[in-house]
Scaffold this active site. Structure first.
Site: not given
Ligand code: IPE
Ligand code: IPE
Ligand code: MG
Length: 250
Positions: A26, A74
């Site tokens: 993340d 997602n």
């Molecule tokens: C969790 O991260 C999913 C992945 C890293 C693939 P998210 O960014 O989707 O989670 P939330 O929305 O912060 O809970």
């Molecule tokens: C994790 O990074 C990757 C996925 C969830 C696909 P994010 O895209 O959630 O990055 P932040 O949390 O918005 O910084």
């Molecule tokens: Mg995220």
């Protein structure tokens, strides 16, 4: 190799290297935004971090690395962002097809692949076939794609109940071991250590069944900035934990 990886300390195996590490990758979006770049640039950088950390895990002797790449939630993101993530997966899978045999890396997917493009599904099938020919002791990376812990549990329950309805199984047969055999993680030990970078303190639907006794490590580092030293710190922290599994310390 860092001192923390020695398995011969008095505490033995329990304090040693985790056999299975799971990571919620993340912080890609915030990493990019901080640099004035589109979020997709963060996913690109995050994919490179995955490559680097997977190689490191393999080199230090971790057997399984499970990474959260795309959750069942997602899909709420823009079509551009989802498309960019799927494009990166395709690029890495094409590369994996060429290199995994030589590098002795087994690749496996967790998640419901039905809404994934036929092209990506075919590539995942190909990497599965290659993995099946590699020795079971080889390092294995599990990529969670369209994965949700609740969805995984529901799929397992549906399959088991269908078998009960068909007279192939009886409800009273179900115990933890049998239930685990219906999950995407079947045959793989639960992760001893779950890492979440980016400062968020939640699981976001990751490995809900498997995390029952996992140790957690949270760090503010954003995933594209996560490196070998950060993984060393996570493992060192894990090695200091007292894992009691509900028992009492002798
Ligand atoms: C969790 O991260 C999913 C992945 C890293 C693939 P998210 O960014 O989707 O989670 P939330 O929305 O912060 O809970
Ligand atoms: C994790 O990074 C990757 C996925 C969830 C696909 P994010 O895209 O959630 O990055 P932040 O949390 O918005 O910084
Ligand atoms: Mg995220």
């Amino acid at each position: 190799m860092a001192e923390v990886f020695k398995m011969s300390d008095k505490a033995g195996q329990a304090k040693g290297l985790p056999r299975h590490i799971a990571i919620i990758m993340d912080g890609n979006g915030r990493w990019a935004t901080k640099r004035g770049l589109p979020r997709t640039a963060g996913h690109k950088a995050g994919a490179e971090t995955f490559r680097r950390i997977a190689t490191y895990c393999k080199n230090i002797g971790v057997q399984y690395l499970t990474v959260y790449a795309f959750s069942t939630e997602n899909w709420k993101r823009s079509a551009d962002e989802v498309g960019a993530i799927m494009g990166l997966l395709k690029k890495y899978l094409l590369e994996a097809v060429d290199t995994m045999e030589k590098d002795h890396i087994r690749l496996h997917f967790f998640g419901d692949m039905t809404p994934i493009s036929p092209e990506l599904r075919a590539l995942a099938h190909e990497t599965d076939e290659i993995s099946a020919h590699l020795p079971e002791g080889d390092f294995q990376a599990n990529v969670c794609l369209n994965y949700g812990g609740r969805d995984e549990i529901l799929r397992a329950v549906r399959e088991f109940s269908a078998q009960c309805a068909a007279g192939e199984k009886r409800p009273e047969d179900l115990d933890e071991a049998l239930f685990s055999s219906y999950l995407d993680s079947r045959g793989i030990p639960d992760p001893e250590l779950i890492i979440r970078p980016s400062g968020e303190l939640r699981l976001s639907n990751f490995l809900l069944w498997q995390c029952a006794y996992s140790e957690f490590y949270f760090t503010d580092a954003l995933w594209p900035d996560f490196d070998e030293a950060e993984l060393d710190r996570a493992i060192a922290s894990y090695q200091k934990r007292d894992r009691r599994f509900g028992g009492v310390k002798k």
